[in-house]
Motif scaffolding. Structure first.
Motif, PDB file in Angstrom:
ATOM      1  N   PRO A 190      10.512  56.989  31.958  1.00  0.00           N
ATOM      2  CA  PRO A 190       9.641  56.577  33.416  1.00  0.00           C
ATOM      3  C   PRO A 190       8.918  57.307  33.461  1.00  0.00           C
ATOM      4  CG  PRO A 190      11.917  58.067  34.132  1.00  0.00           C
ATOM      5  CD  PRO A 190      11.936  57.909  32.492  1.00  0.00           C
ATOM      6  N   ALA A 191       8.463  58.780  33.054  1.00  0.00           N
ATOM      7  CA  ALA A 191       7.126  59.421  33.869  1.00  0.00           C
ATOM      8  C   ALA A 191       6.143  58.762  31.980  1.00  0.00           C
ATOM      9  CB  ALA A 191       7.670  60.925  32.975  1.00  0.00           C
ATOM     10  N   GLY A 192       6.507  58.093  31.233  1.00  0.00           N
ATOM     11  CA  GLY A 192       5.275  58.304  30.046  1.00  0.00           C
ATOM     12  C   GLY A 192       4.875  57.108  30.705  1.00  0.00           C
ATOM     13  N   ASP A 193       4.316  56.664  29.134  1.00  0.00           N
ATOM     14  CA  ASP A 193       3.252  54.985  29.513  1.00  0.00           C
ATOM     15  C   ASP A 193       3.394  54.034  30.295  1.00  0.00           C
ATOM     16  OD1 ASP A 193       1.640  56.522  27.629  1.00  0.00           O
ATOM     17  OD2 ASP A 193       2.372  55.379  26.161  1.00  0.00           O
ATOM     18  N   ALA A 194       4.857  54.309  31.012  1.00  0.00           N
ATOM     19  CA  ALA A 194       4.730  53.159  32.137  1.00  0.00           C
ATOM     20  C   ALA A 194       4.024  53.750  33.168  1.00  0.00           C
ATOM     21  CB  ALA A 194       6.682  53.176  32.214  1.00  0.00           C
ATOM     22  N   ARG A 212       6.544  68.090  32.490  1.00  0.00           N
ATOM     23  CA  ARG A 212       7.452  68.472  32.779  1.00  0.00           C
ATOM     24  C   ARG A 212       9.105  67.498  32.543  1.00  0.00           C
ATOM     25  NH1 ARG A 212       5.011  73.873  35.634  1.00  0.00           N
ATOM     26  NH2 ARG A 212       3.942  74.235  33.902  1.00  0.00           N
ATOM     27  N   ILE A 213       8.451  66.162  34.153  1.00  0.00           N
ATOM     28  CA  ILE A 213       9.596  65.594  34.154  1.00  0.00           C
ATOM     29  C   ILE A 213       9.432  64.418  32.776  1.00  0.00           C
ATOM     30  CG2 ILE A 213      10.271  63.198  35.074  1.00  0.00           C
ATOM     31  CD1 ILE A 213       9.630  64.597  37.318  1.00  0.00           C
ATOM     32  N   SER A 214       8.423  64.066  32.025  1.00  0.00           N
ATOM     33  CA  SER A 214       9.014  63.873  30.636  1.00  0.00           C
ATOM     34  C   SER A 214       9.394  64.366  30.318  1.00  0.00           C
ATOM     35  CB  SER A 214       7.075  62.899  30.308  1.00  0.00           C
ATOM     36  OG  SER A 214       7.197  62.474  28.895  1.00  0.00           O
ATOM     37  N   SER A 239      10.949  54.641  37.072  1.00  0.00           N
ATOM     38  CA  SER A 239       9.523  55.194  36.738  1.00  0.00           C
ATOM     39  C   SER A 239       8.618  55.188  38.249  1.00  0.00           C
ATOM     40  CB  SER A 239       8.490  53.888  36.384  1.00  0.00           C
ATOM     41  OG  SER A 239       8.220  53.971  34.859  1.00  0.00           O
ATOM     42  N   ALA A 240       9.326  54.391  39.649  1.00  0.00           N
ATOM     43  CA  ALA A 240       9.062  54.216  40.784  1.00  0.00           C
ATOM     44  C   ALA A 240       9.381  55.971  41.471  1.00  0.00           C
ATOM     45  CB  ALA A 240       9.973  53.162  41.894  1.00  0.00           C
ATOM     46  N   ASP A 241      10.998  56.360  41.328  1.00  0.00           N
ATOM     47  CA  ASP A 241      10.949  57.462  41.474  1.00  0.00           C
ATOM     48  C   ASP A 241      10.803  58.121  41.099  1.00  0.00           C
ATOM     49  OD1 ASP A 241      13.798  56.273  42.789  1.00  0.00           O
ATOM     50  OD2 ASP A 241      15.235  56.208  40.350  1.00  0.00           O
TER      51      ASP A 241
END
Length: 387
Positions: free
Chosen positions: A181-185, A163-165, A139-141
Motif C-alpha cells: 500500500p506504500a508502493g505504486d498504488a 520505510r513503510i514500503s 493505501s488511504a492509511d
C-alpha cells in the motif's frame, strides 16, 4: 511458465491482452479475462489437495510482489501448513512488523541510520498505523501518514514512505498480504514534490569587477579566462557561453544569436554585444583561429563546466558562474532606469503572465544593447569596485 516456456516479465504483464492463463513459477499464474481484467492466482497443493488462491489484481500487485507472495505460500504449504490460515491468524501489527524488519537489518546499518530509521516511524507512522495489522493497512492509511508532512517536510515524508514500503514488502514475503500500500498504488495519488527554490551563490554587484580582475590575472588557460569574463558581460548561462560557436556570432553587427536548441527556454535568444565583449571575441579568435567553438578546451572540445566553477573556487570568488546573472539583475534594478521587461529580456526569462506575454512581441533588443553597454562600462570603472 508463459506460453513459450519462459518466466513472465513486467513488460509482458503490462502488454498482454489475449485471454488465457500465463504461468510463472511456484504455481503463480497470470489470468487474463476476456474483459481485459488481469489478476494473479496461485495453484498449489495444500494438505494433498489442489487449491487456487487469489493474489490480487495486476493493477495493485506487481509481478515482483506476486512472486514474493507465491514463494511464501509455497513454503508454508510444503511445511504442512495452510497459507490461507496464516493470513487470517497471528498477523502482526505494523509496529511489530517494523521491529522485526529493524532487527533483520540492524547489523548492516550505521548507528545513525538505524536511529533515524526507527525514529521516523515512531514519530510519524506509529500514531496512525502502528497498531493496525499489516494485512489491514490500506493505501488511504499510508496517505493519512504522509499528507500532513508531504509539503512542509518532503524529504522526511519520502523517507517515511520508503520505510513503510520496506515493512510492507516484508509482510508480502511472509504471506500476510499480496500488495504494497506504500508502493505504486499511491504514487499517482500523492501530490508532486514541492518545488525547492535553488539559490546560486552570487556576489554583490559592487564586487564583480574585482572578481573579473582576479580571473584575468590568474594563470588559467586563456579561453577559460575570456569565457568567464564574456559570461559576466553578457549575463548568459555557463552552458550557453561554453558552447558558443562562431557561426552564431556577428562581431561587426554586435550580436550573438543563441539557437533555440541551446537555450533553456527552447527559444532563440539574441544577445547584444558591448564593446568589451567584442574585444574579448577578437582575442578569442586570435587565440584559436581554426576552432568552431569560441572558447574551446585544450582538446578543441566544449569546455567542461568545472573549468569555470573550479577557477572561481580556486581564486576564492564567492560565486558560481550562474550567480553573476543575479549580480547583473541587482545592478540593473538599483543603478539603472531600465524597465523590468528589458532586464528580464536580457536574462532570457520567459514572461509568465499570459496577458503580458501576448503583448511581448519584441525582444527589446536595442534597449538591451544600451543596458549591456552600461553594464560593461560599470565593470570597467574600477572606482566602483569598493563603492
Amino acid at each position: 511458465m508463459g506460453k513459450h516456456g519462459r518466466k513472465l516479465t513486467a513488460a509482458f504483464v503490462r502488454s498482454v491482452h489475449e485471454p488465457g492463463l500465463y504461468w510463472d513459477e511456484h504455481g503463480l499464474v497470470l489470468r487474463v479475462k476476456p474483459s481485459g481484467y488481469k489478476q494473479w492466482i496461485q495453484r498449489l497443493f495444500i494438505h494433498g489437495k489442489r487449491r487456487e488462491l487469489g493474489l490480487g489484481s495486476v493493477r495493485l500487485v506487481t509481478l515482483a510482489e506476486a512472486r514474493d507472495a507465491a514463494l511464501a505460500n509455497r513454503k508454508v504449504a510444503r511445511a504442512g501448513g495452510d497459507p490461507r490460515t496464516k493470513r487470517r491468524s497471528s498477523v502482526p501489527t505494523f509496529e511489530q512488523a517494523a521491529a522485526k524488519v529493524f532487527a533483520m537489518h540492524r547489523a548492516n546499518w550505521t548507528e545513525r541510520h538505524a536511529g533515524q530509521w526507527i525514529a521516523t516511524l515512531r514519530t510519524y507512522a506509529y500514531p496512525g498505523i502502528g497498531g493496525k495489522r499489516v494485512d489491514r493497512i490500506r493505501s488511504a492509511d499510508v496517505m493519512g501518514v504522509l499528507m500532513p508532512i508531504w509539503n512542509d517536510k518532503y524529504q522526511t515524508a519520502k523517507r517515511v514512505r520508503q520505510r513503510i514500503s520496506t515493512v510492507m514488502r516484508w509482510a508480502i514475503a511472509q504471506g500476510y498480504r499480496v500488495d504494497n500500500p506504500a508502493g505504486d498504488a499511491i504514487g499517482a495519488a500523492l501530490p508532486k514534490p514541492p518545488r525547492v527554490q535553488k539559490h546560486y551563490k552570487a556576489l554583490p554587484y559592487r564586487k564583480v569587477a574585482a572578481a573579473i580582475e582576479a580571473v584575468v590575472g590568474s594563470e588559467a588557460r586563456l579561453s577559460v579566462k575570456l569565457g568567464i569574463e564574456f559570461l559576466v558581460l553578457t549575463a548568459c548561462r555557463s552552458g550557453e557561453v561554453r558552447g558558443a560557436r562562431w557561426a552564431e556570432i556577428d562581431i561587426e553587427g554586435g550580436e550573438w544569436a543563441i539557437p533555440a536548441e541551446r537555450m533553456k527556454s527552447r527559444r532563440e535568444h539574441r544577445v547584444p554585444l558591448s564593446g568589451r565583449a567584442r574585444e574579448i571575441l577578437a582575442e578569442a579568435k586570435a587565440h584559436a583561429p581554426r576552432s568552431e567553438l569560441v572558447f574551446p578546451s585544450a582538446r578543441g572540445l566544449v569546455l567542461p563546466s568545472f573549468e569555470f566553477t573550479g577557477l572561481l573556487k580556486a581564486l576564492g570568488v564567492g560565486a558560481v558562474p550562474h550567480g553573476f546573472r543575479s549580480s547583473f539583475r541587482d545592478w540593473a534594478a538599483e543603478r539603472t532606469d531600465a524597465p523590468r521587461a528589458v532586464m528580464e529580456a536580457a536574462l532570457a526569462h520567459a514572461v509568465r503572465n499570459r496577458v503580458e506575454a501576448a503583448y511581448a512581441r519584441s525582444d527589446l533588443f536595442e534597449r538591451r544593447r544600451v543596458l549591456m553597454e552600461q553594464w560593461a562600462e560599470y565593470l570597467g570603472d574600477r572606482g566602483e569596485v569598493t563603492g
